[in-house]
Design an enzyme around this catalytic site. Structure first.
Site, PDB file in Angstrom:
ATOM      1  N   THR A 200      39.377 -14.984  32.004  1.00 27.79           N
ATOM      2  CA  THR A 200      38.555 -14.231  32.966  1.00 27.79           C
ATOM      3  C   THR A 200      39.465 -13.800  34.113  1.00 27.79           C
ATOM      4  O   THR A 200      40.416 -14.503  34.448  1.00 27.79           O
ATOM      5  CB  THR A 200      37.446 -15.162  33.511  1.00 27.79           C
ATOM      6  OG1 THR A 200      36.531 -15.417  32.463  1.00 27.79           O
ATOM      7  CG2 THR A 200      36.696 -14.546  34.686  1.00 27.79           C
ATOM      8  N   ASP A 231      28.511 -17.067  34.982  1.00 26.11           N
ATOM      9  CA  ASP A 231      28.536 -17.056  36.450  1.00 26.11           C
ATOM     10  C   ASP A 231      29.196 -15.804  37.023  1.00 26.11           C
ATOM     11  O   ASP A 231      28.938 -15.437  38.171  1.00 26.11           O
ATOM     12  CB  ASP A 231      29.300 -18.286  36.967  1.00 26.11           C
ATOM     13  CG  ASP A 231      30.735 -18.296  36.458  1.00 26.11           C
ATOM     14  OD1 ASP A 231      30.948 -18.061  35.250  1.00 26.11           O
ATOM     15  OD2 ASP A 231      31.652 -18.521  37.269  1.00 26.11           O
TER      16      ASP A 231
HETATM   17  N1  ASP Z   1      33.170 -18.152  33.849  1.00 28.26           N
HETATM   18  C1  ASP Z   1      33.146 -17.363  32.659  1.00 28.26           C
HETATM   19  C2  ASP Z   1      31.792 -17.503  32.008  1.00 28.26           C
HETATM   20  O1  ASP Z   1      31.261 -18.592  31.963  1.00 28.26           O
HETATM   21  C3  ASP Z   1      34.205 -17.739  31.658  1.00 28.26           C
HETATM   22  C4  ASP Z   1      35.570 -18.068  32.210  1.00 28.26           C
HETATM   23  O2  ASP Z   1      35.810 -17.936  33.396  1.00 28.26           O
HETATM   24  O3  ASP Z   1      36.450 -18.427  31.418  1.00 28.26           O
HETATM   25  O4  ASP Z   1      31.298 -16.551  31.495  1.00 28.26           O
END
Ligand code: ASP
Length: 333
Positions: A200, A231
């Site tokens: 991300t 999130d």
């Molecule tokens: N936070 C992101 C989600 O849960 C995934 C990530 O940051 O790796 O969609």
């Protein structure tokens, strides 16, 4: 005048004298503790996860470092040339969305149905304006769609088809969903890899006007159920910015970041508990999330441009730079 009256007058005079003095004392003590502010600053993450020299050997490490370094330079150049923090965050994230190394835009992970569903958000710390898109499948740059929602609509979040229609009307590029496909992520999906995926992207910038902006963009978590939203597009969970405190972009197991309102909570700890940005980020990421098993990290900037880059995993792709010439790129904790 009798004795009790005299005492009452003396007490009144003493209280008035102290009340007049107080503001002068308070202002001189708060001036004394103001930290030095940078003219501009920028911090980036490219995802957090359990990384080590086996699953991330030197070659790939260098590829990630180069990409982070280029993204950092791009954002700092925008800020140096008087660009706004919104311009810098959008430019950095667009660049990372086009880079297949990261789980955002091209290179996004796959859902359990074998599709790419993308989430992104952006928030401006000056007026707490914000925009987000969730579950989009054909917008090349979800961060630009989030910006368009923030600046060109009276809403905060658009999902799915409606987000695509809105983005197209705003003049953004719509692509065939195959644009997001990469061999590497498809392999991970086929092997049902969940935990080791990361990538991300997020960015927080402080511009010369003293305005903070934070943004985050992701493909979500590998093998997520179709329609699942994490999130990253949720204001207060994966992204938050407030000129009074800080800007935050998060990465990690989104369900925990939503339930613990991670990004907003860091700001709240600063505002109401007087913590500095590093202490506030550590409190949430290293204590609260660790207690419940919420893996991940955050990058933050306070209103002076000072960073906090905190993760409870073994690594987080990250970079920080400022107007004083500091320039840092790092992966492992
Ligand atoms: N936070 C992101 C989600 O849960 C995934 C990530 O940051 O790796 O969609």
């Amino acid at each position: 005048m009798n004795f009790p009256n005299l005492i009452a007058i003396l007490c009144f005079l003493a209280i008035s004298f102290n009340a007049c003095k107080a503001p002068a004392d308070q202002s001189s003590s708060s001036e004394a503790i103001l930290p030095e502010a940078y003219e501009y600053a920028l911090v980036i993450h490219g995802g957090a996860g359990n990384m080590n020299f086996q699953n991330l050997p030197e070659g790939p490490q260098n590829q990630y470092k180069q990409a982070l370094d280029s993204a950092l330079q791009l954002g700092l150049d925008v800020l140096k040339e008087e660009g706004t923090s919104i311009d810098a965050v959008e430019a950095v994230i667009r660049y990372l969305e086009d880079n297949p190394l990261f789980n955002a835009g091209r290179g996004a992970v796959f859902t359990s149905e074998g599709k790419n569903e993308l989430d992104a958000s952006i928030m401006f710390g000056k007026d707490l304006n914000a925009g987000a898109v969730a579950g989009v499948t054909d917008i090349r740059h979800p961060i630009s769609a989030a910006r368009a929602v923030m600046e060109q609509s009276e809403h905060v979040m658009f999902a799915g088809k409606g987000a695509s229609v809105f983005a197209e009307q705003a003049g953004l590029e719509i692509v065939d969903p195959s644009w997001f496909y990469t061999e590497k992520r498809y392999e991970s999906y086929r092997r049902a890899v969940e935990k080791e995926e990361h990538g991300t992207v997020g960015c927080v910038a402080l511009d010369r006007e003293g305005n903070l902006c934070a943004g985050t963009s992701t493909g979500g978590m590998t093998n997520k159920k179709y329609g699942r939203i994490g999130d990253s597009p949720i204001i207060g969970a994966g992204t938050y910015a407030n000129n009074a405190t800080c800007g935050v972009s998060a990465t990690g197991h989104g369900e925990y970041f939503i339930r613990w309102t991670v990004a907003h909570q860091i700001s709240v700890l600063m505002e109401f508990k007087g913590m500095d940005v590093e202490a506030a980020a550590r409190e949430v990421v290293e204590k609260q999330l660790v207690e419940v098993g919420g893996d991940g990290g955050v990058v933050c900037l306070d209103k002076y441009g000072r960073p906090a880059m905190v993760t409870n995993t073994s690594g987080m792709f990250r970079a920080y730079g400022n107007s004083a010439g500091e320039h840092l790129v790092a992966i492992f904790k």
